[in-house]
Design an enzyme around this catalytic site. Structure first.
Site, short mmCIF file in Angstrom:
data_model
loop_
_atom_site.label_atom_id
_atom_site.label_comp_id
_atom_site.label_asym_id
_atom_site.label_seq_id
_atom_site.Cartn_x
_atom_site.Cartn_y
_atom_site.Cartn_z
CD GLU A 1 -1.77 -2.37 1.60
OE1 GLU A 1 -0.58 -2.62 1.93
OE2 GLU A 1 -2.68 -3.21 1.70
CG PHE B 1 -9.49 -9.72 11.24
CD1 PHE B 1 -8.22 -10.12 11.65
CD2 PHE B 1 -9.80 -9.73 9.89
CE1 PHE B 1 -7.27 -10.52 10.71
CE2 PHE B 1 -8.85 -10.12 8.95
CZ PHE B 1 -7.59 -10.52 9.36
CD GLN B 2 -7.25 -7.35 7.45
OE1 GLN B 2 -8.17 -7.10 6.69
NE2 GLN B 2 -6.09 -7.85 7.02
CG MET C 1 22.80 12.49 3.20
SD MET C 1 23.99 13.58 2.38
CE MET C 1 23.00 14.21 1.02
#
Lengths: 576, 163
Positions: free
Chosen positions: A50, A112-113, A479
């Site tokens: 995502e 859930f989730q 860096m």
């Protein structure tokens, strides 16, 4: 027309003119995905993570100026978007993120989730909504797009509980044509009196400096900026986010400013007597030590966000408004004033600036043995005729690209300037390529950054987005290594990975072309070959000098005139 | 300097946490924060007391204004205003102190709103400084519990914060 919540959302996207939606399905958004399946106006780009969806949407938004759209499920789907949302927030990128949520009756029960994504993202969105009734869905979507794209743009998140999209519940659909919010009125026109004061101050300047930022790109003010700068005849610098807003190859352009800005840009900032800041936010990487920032200058600041004005640096003439109309008005005022900038003062000022420029602060030691990263960027610039869309990740390679690729157009340079998100570059390149299939898109990255979103190589194959990946592989988090060399007496604490994948094989495993380039003499040919492969993703793994540093450098907390130059470069003070 | 900022904000869930979150995220000070609905059910009115330099308070008001849910705000401490805070103090009131505490309450125009054989609850209203003064006057060993509403305020005259 009676539609279910899932259908309403998709219909809203169509009505909003959305071309692509970057997403990943899951339990809470299955009703929406089912509605998505039954149409083909809105194209869904299935990412591999995502975070990649948000960066790809962000890349799409930066090149088109249109909002990027994301659709993910609840819980981990939603939390995975947070880095991408924060990236867009820091750089003011218009984005609308739809997250599924568990059904309303179980919200708050640790289902859930379930994740409180509205709460989690509150500090990194322009605004967010939880849709608690299907009858409010269309209006909320309209508001989300309106807020994301107006004023100072930014990401807006819309959290939609699964039962709001229940296919069995249909209601009449109408997409609102306008939306008005009593609490939100972005200001577009600047204050006439202030613009007048600015014009007078500009005409009175003897050492004028123009400093413009990402706001000019976002506000489509490049033409006005260019015209104004040419009329004033003064030197101009762009921030990291503002590159391309003024032609990078123009004589008046003195390069980027700030921590890794050019000597001439930073010195001109330090010695100017009037500073015209446009769509820039006086970020700490730009200003250096605040107490010594532009010590002799009166400051004019044009910005659409009042909160950006006098946030870190007190300004003398604040102008709140959209850059394009404000610059147009300012230009008209100047032209009709019958006055011109003082030619003599301007010439003396340019003599000084040209002297700084003559020190050639971006010179670097050439090599026939080892590939210098700067050389790769110079070659990339030539091979693409300076006309490609370039994305980057974060670190040395990002700075070198900003320094050596001269952007002549806005919306060609995509990088995470504010948040500094490693992993941004490749998914952003995919989004950019989808938006501009006919333009070359390259992602300049490093072997550390690229591994943060490497999984999107799969997305690039599935949707045939033939981007070129320019991997400056120095075997270090460059860096970090540079700071450790300068500030921590070369104690390279964990800035080195003992294992780095064989990127050629990795690219091939994902179905792409991989090339490994180890000699300076092979750089040009490899790039030419890669860009000839019009329909393939090419991963170019350049094995570069691991000891190379980015110069000039203003170390954190130091002032503009206190630059560390590349070994062998004399500062003005030394020459005097 | 101490500032009292009055805010009209959409009466939406999460609006309060947007304001509170802004203050923690940007390290601004909050002395007190009160919020309740107004005569218009779609609007809440919040009174926020903060302190900081002029630059910081300017940023605070700008950042608050940037919140989409904030409809309007004013810094009432910059004009002629009335500030009030409600405090209830539960004190031990036995023997000789019973009379003493009652006298103090009277001086501060407080009301005794609950009486038991051993305790009083005293209600005092006023500016922060008055409530502070009352607490300093009462023997601290007699104080059992203090609850303060946080300051609210309103502008004098016909100026004010309304739509």
């Amino acid at each position: 027309m009676e539609l279910s919540g899932g259908e309403i959302l998709i219909q809203c996207l169509k009505d909003e003119g959305v071309e692509f939606i970057f997403g990943y399905p899951g339990g809470s958004v299955l009703h929406i995905y089912d509605a998505l399946f039954q149409q083909d106006a809105v194209k869904h780009i299935l990412v591999r993570h995502e975070q990649g969806a948000t960066h790809a949407a962000d890349g799409y938004a930066r090149v088109t100026g249109k909002p990027g759209v994301v659709l993910v499920t609840s819980g981990p789907g939603a939390t995975n978007t947070v880095t991408g949302i924060a990236t867009a927030y820091m750089d003011s990128i218009p984005m609308v993120v739809f997250t599924g949520q568990v059904p309303r009756p179980v919200i708050g029960s640790d289902a859930f989730q379930e994740a409180d994504i509205v709460g989690i993202t509150r500090p990194c969105v322009k605004h967010n909504f939880l849709v608690n009734d299907v009858s409010k869905l269309a209006e909320t979507v309209k508001k989300a797009f309106y807020i994301a794209t107006t004023g100072r743009p930014g990401p807006v998140l819309v959290d939609i509980p699964k039962d709001v999209t229940d296919p069995r519940i249909k209601i009449p659909y109408e997409y609102p044509s306008v939306v008005s919010l009593r609490s939100y009125h972005p200001q577009s026109k600047g204050h006439r009196g202030q613009i007048k004061r600015a014009a007078e101050m500009l005409l009175s300047a003897r050492r004028l400096m123009i400093y413009s930022g990402g706001g000019v790109v976002l506000g489509n003010g490049s033409d006005e900026l260019t015209e104004l700068t040419r009329w004033l005849g003064a030197p101009i610098t762009n921030t990291l986010m503002g590159l391309g807003a003024y032609p990078g190859t123009d004589r008046q352009f003195v390069g980027m400013l700030g921590m890794h800005g050019t000597y001439e840009a930073n010195m001109a900032m330090h010695e100017c007597d009037v500073l015209l800041a446009i769509g820039a936010r006086f970020d700490d990487r730009v200003t250096g030590k605040l107490a010594e920032f532009c010590p002799d200058a009166k400051i004019i600041h044009i910005d659409v966000d009042p909160a950006s004005i006098s946030k870190t640096v007190r300004v003398d003439v604040p102008i709140v408004g959209d850059v394009a109309p404000v610059l147009r008005e300012l230009l008209d005022l100047l032209k009709s004033s019958g006055q011109k900038p003082d030619a003599e003062a301007l010439m003396a000022w340019w003599q000084r600036v040209e002297f700084w420029r003559s020190l050639n602060c971006l010179q670097y030691e050439r090599s026939n043995e080892v590939i210098k990263p700067q050389f790769v960027i110079e070659q990339l610039y030539e091979v693409t005729a300076g006309d490609a869309i370039i994305t980057s990740d974060v670190g040395q390679h990002q700075m070198w690209t900003a320094q050596y690729y001269k952007f002549n157009q806005p919306r060609r340079w995509l990088n995470s300037g504010g948040l500094g998100t490693m992993g941004y570059g490749m998914p952003a390149a995919i989004g950019a390529k989808l938006a501009c299939p006919d333009r070359e898109v390259a992602c300049v990255t490093g072997e550390a950054s690229i591994q943060m979103c490497i999984q999107e190589l799969g997305t690039a194959l599935q949707y045939m987005t033939p981007i070129k990946i320019i991997n400056l592989n120095n075997r270090f988090m460059g860096m970090v290594r540079q700071w450790q060399e300068f500030i921590y007496e070369s104690r390279y604490s964990h800035s080195y990975m003992d294992t780095i994948p064989d990127f050629v094989k990795l690219a091939q495993a994902y179905g792409h072309v991989g090339m490994k380039i180890e000699k300076p003499g092979e750089v040009r040919q490899a790039l030419e070959e890669a860009f000839k492969l019009k329909d393939r993703v090419v991963f170019l793994d350049f094995i570069t000098d691991p000891t190379e540093n980015v110069y000039p450098m203003i170390e954190a907390g130091k002032a503009h005139h206190d630059m560390r130059l590349a070994p062998g470069t004399n500062s003005a003070r030394e020459l005097a | 300097m101490r500032h009292i900022i009055s805010i009209l904000i959409e009466n939406e869930s999460g609006a309060l946490s947007r304001v509170a979150g802004l203050f923690s995220a940007r390290s601004y000070n909050i002395e007190s924060l009160t919020v309740a609905p107004t005569e218009d059910a779609t609007l809440s009115r919040m009174t926020l007391v903060t302190f900081g330099s002029d630059e910081i308070v300017e940023q605070i008001t700008k950042q608050l204004n940037k919140l989409i849910d904030v409809v309007k705000l004013i810094d009432i401490s910059l004009s002629d205003h009335i500030e009030r805070e409600l405090m209830m103090v539960k004190v031990r009131a036995e023997g000789g102190t019973r009379e003493e505490v009652k006298r103090l309450a009277d001086i501060f125009r407080g009301n005794i709103v609950d009486v038991t054989p051993t305790t009083y609850v005293i209600e005092v209203t006023g500016e922060k400084s008055k409530l502070d003064a009352f607490l300093q006057t009462v023997d601290s060993t007699d104080i059992l519990e203090v609850v303060r509403s946080g300051a609210t305020g309103i502008l004098r005259g016909d100026k004010g914060l309304y739509l």
